[in-house]
Write a protein that holds these residues in place. Structure first.
Motif, PDB file in Angstrom:
ATOM      1  N   GLU A  37      34.266  75.982  32.220  1.00 54.06           N
ATOM      2  CA  GLU A  37      34.868  74.687  31.931  1.00 54.06           C
ATOM      3  C   GLU A  37      34.705  74.341  30.455  1.00 54.06           C
ATOM      4  N   SER A  38      35.621  73.532  29.957  1.00 58.02           N
ATOM      5  CA  SER A  38      35.516  73.001  28.604  1.00 58.02           C
ATOM      6  C   SER A  38      36.276  71.689  28.529  1.00 58.02           C
ATOM      7  N   GLY A  39      36.032  70.953  27.452  1.00 55.44           N
ATOM      8  CA  GLY A  39      36.797  69.739  27.208  1.00 55.44           C
ATOM      9  C   GLY A  39      36.059  68.443  27.445  1.00 55.44           C
ATOM     10  N   GLY A  40      34.847  68.529  27.976  1.00 57.13           N
ATOM     11  CA  GLY A  40      34.077  67.309  28.195  1.00 57.13           C
ATOM     12  C   GLY A  40      33.555  66.726  26.897  1.00 57.13           C
ATOM     13  N   GLY A  41      32.974  65.538  27.004  1.00 56.89           N
ATOM     14  CA  GLY A  41      32.410  64.890  25.837  1.00 56.89           C
ATOM     15  C   GLY A  41      32.354  63.395  26.024  1.00 56.89           C
ATOM     16  N   PRO A  42      31.963  62.667  24.997  1.00 53.86           N
ATOM     17  CA  PRO A  42      31.922  61.205  25.077  1.00 53.86           C
ATOM     18  C   PRO A  42      33.313  60.612  24.833  1.00 53.86           C
ATOM     19  N   VAL A  43      33.585  59.529  25.508  1.00 56.10           N
ATOM     20  CA  VAL A  43      34.870  58.846  25.350  1.00 56.10           C
ATOM     21  C   VAL A  43      34.672  57.381  25.706  1.00 56.10           C
ATOM     22  N   GLN A  44      35.414  56.516  25.083  1.00 58.04           N
ATOM     23  CA  GLN A  44      35.325  55.093  25.383  1.00 58.04           C
ATOM     24  C   GLN A  44      36.141  54.751  26.629  1.00 58.04           C
ATOM     25  N   SER A  85      32.972  80.257  44.084  1.00 61.66           N
ATOM     26  CA  SER A  85      32.759  80.493  42.652  1.00 61.66           C
ATOM     27  C   SER A  85      32.751  79.159  41.928  1.00 61.66           C
ATOM     28  N   TRP A  86      31.744  78.971  41.069  1.00 63.75           N
ATOM     29  CA  TRP A  86      31.574  77.706  40.358  1.00 63.75           C
ATOM     30  C   TRP A  86      31.342  77.963  38.876  1.00 63.75           C
ATOM     31  N   GLY A  87      31.861  77.053  38.061  1.00 65.13           N
ATOM     32  CA  GLY A  87      31.539  77.094  36.651  1.00 65.13           C
ATOM     33  C   GLY A  87      30.208  76.424  36.385  1.00 65.13           C
ATOM     34  N   GLN A  88      29.834  76.364  35.107  1.00 70.61           N
ATOM     35  CA  GLN A  88      28.545  75.804  34.732  1.00 70.61           C
ATOM     36  C   GLN A  88      28.591  74.295  34.554  1.00 70.61           C
ATOM     37  N   GLY A  89      29.798  73.736  34.500  1.00 64.88           N
ATOM     38  CA  GLY A  89      29.956  72.290  34.373  1.00 64.88           C
ATOM     39  C   GLY A  89      30.142  71.839  32.940  1.00 64.88           C
ATOM     40  N   THR A  90      30.832  70.715  32.784  1.00 64.35           N
ATOM     41  CA  THR A  90      31.008  70.090  31.471  1.00 64.35           C
ATOM     42  C   THR A  90      30.784  68.598  31.642  1.00 64.35           C
ATOM     43  N   LEU A  91      30.029  68.009  30.737  1.00 64.89           N
ATOM     44  CA  LEU A  91      29.625  66.611  30.876  1.00 64.89           C
ATOM     45  C   LEU A  91      30.677  65.684  30.283  1.00 64.89           C
ATOM     46  N   VAL A  92      31.049  64.692  31.063  1.00 70.06           N
ATOM     47  CA  VAL A  92      31.945  63.625  30.611  1.00 70.06           C
ATOM     48  C   VAL A  92      31.153  62.324  30.618  1.00 70.06           C
ATOM     49  N   THR A  93      31.136  61.649  29.493  1.00 73.63           N
ATOM     50  CA  THR A  93      30.411  60.379  29.387  1.00 73.63           C
ATOM     51  C   THR A  93      31.381  59.299  28.923  1.00 73.63           C
ATOM     52  N   VAL A  94      31.600  58.323  29.784  1.00 70.90           N
ATOM     53  CA  VAL A  94      32.509  57.227  29.457  1.00 70.90           C
ATOM     54  C   VAL A  94      31.673  55.983  29.199  1.00 70.90           C
ATOM     55  N   GLY A 121      38.937  53.515  28.911  1.00 72.18           N
ATOM     56  CA  GLY A 121      40.358  53.455  28.616  1.00 72.18           C
ATOM     57  C   GLY A 121      40.896  54.671  27.908  1.00 72.18           C
ATOM     58  N   GLY A 122      39.998  55.529  27.458  1.00 71.44           N
ATOM     59  CA  GLY A 122      40.409  56.721  26.739  1.00 71.44           C
ATOM     60  C   GLY A 122      40.818  57.856  27.660  1.00 71.44           C
ATOM     61  N   SER A 123      41.105  59.005  27.046  1.00 73.40           N
ATOM     62  CA  SER A 123      41.577  60.177  27.781  1.00 73.40           C
ATOM     63  C   SER A 123      40.818  61.429  27.364  1.00 73.40           C
ATOM     64  N   LEU A 124      40.735  62.350  28.293  1.00 66.48           N
ATOM     65  CA  LEU A 124      40.200  63.686  28.029  1.00 66.48           C
ATOM     66  C   LEU A 124      40.998  64.676  28.860  1.00 66.48           C
ATOM     67  N   ARG A 125      41.052  65.916  28.385  1.00 68.49           N
ATOM     68  CA  ARG A 125      41.636  66.985  29.182  1.00 68.49           C
ATOM     69  C   ARG A 125      40.606  68.084  29.356  1.00 68.49           C
ATOM     70  N   LEU A 126      40.255  68.328  30.592  1.00 69.71           N
ATOM     71  CA  LEU A 126      39.327  69.410  30.907  1.00 69.71           C
ATOM     72  C   LEU A 126      40.115  70.680  31.206  1.00 69.71           C
ATOM     73  N   SER A 127      39.511  71.801  30.848  1.00 66.48           N
ATOM     74  CA  SER A 127      40.097  73.099  31.135  1.00 66.48           C
ATOM     75  C   SER A 127      39.119  73.937  31.938  1.00 66.48           C
ATOM     76  N   CYS A 128      39.658  74.744  32.827  1.00 65.82           N
ATOM     77  CA  CYS A 128      38.865  75.675  33.623  1.00 65.82           C
ATOM     78  C   CYS A 128      39.516  77.040  33.468  1.00 65.82           C
ATOM     79  N   ALA A 129      38.881  77.907  32.671  1.00 67.85           N
ATOM     80  CA  ALA A 129      39.406  79.232  32.405  1.00 67.85           C
ATOM     81  C   ALA A 129      38.748  80.237  33.339  1.00 67.85           C
ATOM     82  N   ALA A 130      39.564  81.079  33.939  1.00 65.49           N
ATOM     83  CA  ALA A 130      39.065  82.036  34.923  1.00 65.49           C
ATOM     84  C   ALA A 130      39.210  83.464  34.431  1.00 65.49           C
ATOM     85  N   SER A 131      38.337  84.304  34.955  1.00 65.55           N
ATOM     86  CA  SER A 131      38.485  85.740  34.784  1.00 65.55           C
ATOM     87  C   SER A 131      38.195  86.378  36.128  1.00 65.55           C
ATOM     88  N   GLY A 132      38.749  87.566  36.339  1.00 66.85           N
ATOM     89  CA  GLY A 132      38.621  88.213  37.629  1.00 66.85           C
ATOM     90  C   GLY A 132      39.921  88.135  38.385  1.00 66.85           C
TER      91      GLY A 132
END
Length: 123
Positions: free
Chosen positions: A6-13, A112-121, A15-26
């Motif tokens: 996973e990627s794309g997490g982070g802090p956001v205020q 199958s699970w990813g490692q996670g990405t933190l979203v903080t609003v 009303g804001g927006s984020l786009r998370l991505s989940c990239a796979a292999s296999g």
């Protein structure tokens, strides 16, 4: 099984927006539904936020995110996206993507699970 990152997490205020991505292999990627789960706080059960079927033809959402989040997948890139708009403080958590065989199966069937990405609003 798939390997997921996973990627794309982070802090956001609020009303804001984020786009998370989940990239796979296999493989075979096209046989797997991909779901987004979130967990907050750590001792709470993971909640399914959204899921997309192998073909992308079926999607579902938790009531708490309907109308604000959109899940999509690009099988040519082996990637699933979660567009999150109008974010609220209660959307805060660690977001995991998971892969399961079939059409958006139940939690126990996501192997199958990813490692996670933190979203903080937060303001």
């Amino acid at each position: 099984q798939l390997q997921l990152v996973e990627s794309g997490g982070g802090p956001v205020q609020p009303g804001g927006s984020l786009r998370l991505s989940c990239a796979a292999s296999g493989s075979p990627y096209e046989h797997f539904s991909i779901a987004w789960y979130r967990q907050a706080p750590p001792e709470k059960e993971r909640e399914r936020v959204s899921c997309v079927s192998p073909s992308g033809g079926l999607t579902n959402y938790a009531d708490s995110v309907k109308g604000r989040f959109t899940i999509s997948r690009d099988n040519s890139k082996l990637t699933v996206y979660l567009q999150m708009n109008s974010l609220k403080p209660e959307d805060t958590g660690v977001y995991y993507c998971a892969a399961g065989v079939g059409s958006c199966p139940s939690y126990k069937n996501f192997e199958s699970w990813g490692q996670g990405t933190l979203v903080t609003v937060s303001a």
